[in-house]
Design an enzyme around this catalytic site. Structure first.
Site, short mmCIF file in Angstrom:
data_model
loop_
_atom_site.label_atom_id
_atom_site.label_comp_id
_atom_site.label_asym_id
_atom_site.label_seq_id
_atom_site.Cartn_x
_atom_site.Cartn_y
_atom_site.Cartn_z
N PHE A 65 0.81 -1.22 0.00
CA PHE A 65 0.00 0.00 0.00
C PHE A 65 0.85 1.27 0.00
CE2 PHE A 65 -4.33 -1.85 1.70
CZ PHE A 65 -4.54 -2.45 0.47
N ARG A 66 2.20 1.13 -0.06
CA ARG A 66 3.11 2.23 -0.45
C ARG A 66 3.27 3.36 0.56
NH1 ARG A 66 5.30 -1.11 -3.84
NH2 ARG A 66 4.29 -1.33 -5.87
N ASN A 96 8.17 -3.17 2.05
CA ASN A 96 9.09 -2.46 1.16
C ASN A 96 8.61 -1.05 0.83
OD1 ASN A 96 6.97 -3.61 -0.32
ND2 ASN A 96 8.19 -3.78 -2.19
N HIS A 181 10.06 -14.08 -0.55
CA HIS A 181 10.11 -13.81 -1.99
C HIS A 181 11.31 -14.58 -2.52
CE1 HIS A 181 9.73 -10.99 -5.60
NE2 HIS A 181 10.82 -11.70 -5.85
N HIS A 234 3.86 -16.01 -3.98
CA HIS A 234 3.72 -15.95 -5.46
C HIS A 234 4.62 -16.96 -6.20
CE1 HIS A 234 7.02 -13.29 -4.60
NE2 HIS A 234 6.32 -12.19 -4.53
N ASP A 305 -0.82 -9.77 -4.17
CA ASP A 305 0.42 -9.04 -4.45
C ASP A 305 0.09 -7.69 -5.10
OD1 ASP A 305 3.05 -8.30 -4.59
OD2 ASP A 305 3.62 -9.73 -6.14
O1 DOR Z 1 6.32 -7.17 -8.95
C1 DOR Z 1 6.54 -6.93 -7.78
N1 DOR Z 1 6.25 -5.71 -7.25
N2 DOR Z 1 7.10 -7.86 -7.00
C2 DOR Z 1 7.55 -7.57 -5.77
O2 DOR Z 1 8.12 -8.42 -5.15
C3 DOR Z 1 7.41 -6.21 -5.22
C4 DOR Z 1 6.30 -5.50 -5.85
C5 DOR Z 1 6.31 -4.03 -5.55
O3 DOR Z 1 6.40 -3.67 -4.38
O4 DOR Z 1 6.24 -3.23 -6.49
#
Ligand code: DOR
Length: 442
Positions: A65-66, A96, A181, A234, A305
């Site tokens: 959710f950034r 992340n 992952h 995934h 994801d």
């Molecule tokens: O495609 C992906 N996007 N795989 C990931 O592991 C991280 C994710 C992202 O945070 O953009």
């Protein structure tokens, strides 16, 4: 005196632990209090669910959710709006962000930001790193933590634990299931030139089957050595599924709707870099193997994801284009459509979206439609034909690889702890999501 409830859902077809059939549901103090014939009972609120199915609330155990750091793509408010509009009652959010969620302070910050702004219940993963490996046993016990997430290959953000000694160090600190992952960083680095030499069709060539299989093989061996449960996120290849089938005592398995729905090269022909994600969408042979694994019971859960990036970012030339696509709002619609196409039963859909998340993450009081559990329900019209329209999407990124797709089966309502938060595509009330609790950290 007739029994009295805060809410009664009448005339529904209820999918509970006992099977799928006609019943009413009574809710009191946010929990399911009765399932059966409640014709003579009173309630503060009554929902007539004639023609609709009531499922245990859908739990999406992998979303990005950034927030903080990339709110121009998504934030906790918009991401959770997308969740409840798609019938999702709880999400586990990935670490992340910027900064990465690697400390108690960063986790606390996310929980504070979520309070009063998130529409669904929620928990946050702590990211593993070489620096915090020793602290993970404490960090995973914090309220609102869904566990530890380890990136073995570089993806969006800077979280990375690539070498065996550090992977083992992470696995040795703590007890809860670690989400992985699995892409092999050394092979990614050796083969990066393959990405630089071509367009997005090179994505599954660069990040090939062997890249995924090597990391999954390594982490299974190290998990056994550490005596630790893992959850492989995934999974994308036939070869990993064959391997994972032999490690069901320590490893659980996630697949995404994207990998079950799209296939190369068609997805790259049609969608270009919008179909780029890590690990990649691969050719139809792998998609067929993922469905075989769903049918065989090797797959435990479906996570979306949900990984939004703006259209402007995605339109950059490959490989500068970021990996990831949104999906929290389309997870259930896609699965209902696959169900109507005969690829899985409703019982299996519920197993993949609720019951198994409860089982493998040890969620306290959620993930089952049963008396005493939180009254989290996803109400669906199994037969409704409709089309995914960009205007329906709430994610700030504003696009979906599935826009324009015809779907049979639609989320009609989302009920969380007895409160209606979405009905017929409309948000109701105010954001009142709460942290999810876990049995191992009560
Ligand atoms: O495609 C992906 N996007 N795989 C990931 O592991 C991280 C994710 C992202 O945070 O953009």
């Amino acid at each position: 005196m007739p029994a009295s409830y805060d809410l009664i859902i009448r005339n529904a077809t209820v999918a509970s632990h006992a099977g799928i059939g006609p019943a009413d549901i009574g809710v009191k103090d946010g929990r399911t209090a009765a399932i059966g014939d409640l014709a003579t009972a009173d309630a503060g609120e009554v929902i007539d669910a004639s023609g609709l199915h009531v499922l245990p609330g859908v739990i999406d155990s992998q979303v990005h959710f950034r927030e903080p750091g990339a709110e121009h793509k998504e934030d906790l408010a918009t991401g959770s709006q997308a969740a409840v509009l798609g019938g999702v009652t709880a999400v586990f959010e990935m670490p992340n962000t910027r900064p990465s969620t690697t400390t108690a302070e960063a986790l606390e910050d996310k929980l504070k930001r979520a309070a009063g702004r998130m529409w669904c219940d929620h928990a946050f993963y702590v990211g593993a790193s070489a620096e915090n490996a020793q602290d993970l046993a404490d960090l995973e016990q914090l309220p609102g933590c869904s566990g530890v997430k380890m990136f073995m290959g570089s993806s969006t953000g800077d979280l990375l634990v690539w070498d065996d000694p550090t992977v083992l160090e992470v696995l040795k600190h703590g007890r809860r299931r670690v989400a992985i992952h699995a892409e092999d960083e050394e092979r990614l680095k050796q083969r990066k030139h393959l990405a630089d030499e071509g367009g997005v069709h090179q994505h599954p060539v660069w990040r090939d089957e062997e890249t995924a299989l090597r990391a999954t093989t390594r982490v299974l061996k190290l998990a056994r050595e550490a005596g630790r449960r893992i959850h492989v996120l995934h999974v994308t290849t036939a070869e990993e599924m064959a391997l994972l089938a032999n490690h069901r005592d320590i490893a659980t398995v996630e697949v995404t709707p994207q990998h079950l729905t799209l296939a190369a090269p068609d997805c790259y022909d049609r969608l270009g870099t919008y179909a780029q994600m890590n690990p990649p969408i691969r050719e139809a042979r792998h998609r067929a193997a993922l469905w075989d694994a769903v049918r065989a019971g090797i797959v435990d859960v479906i996570g979306s994801d949900h990984a939004p990036h703006t259209a402007e970012e995605k339109a950059k030339p490959y490989p500068q284009s970021p990996s990831g696509m949104p999906g929290v709002q389309t997870l259930l619609p896609l699965l209902l459509d696959h169900m109507n196409a005969g690829r899985l039963s409703l019982e299996r859909l519920i197993d993949l979206t609720s019951t198994s998340a409860q089982r493998i993450f040890g969620i306290a009081g959620k993930g089952r439609l049963a008396v005493g559990y939180d009254a989290d329900f996803t109400v669906v019209d199994l037969r409704k034909s409709w089309q995914i329209d960009e205007k329906w999407l709430a994610s700030r990124c504003g696009w979906s690889p599935f826009a324009g797709q015809d779907i049979v089966g639609k989320p009609i309502g989302t009920i969380i702890r007895g409160q209606r938060v979405m009905w017929e595509d409309t948000l109701i009330g105010a954001p009142s999501g709460q942290p999810v609790r876990f049995q191992e950290a009560l």
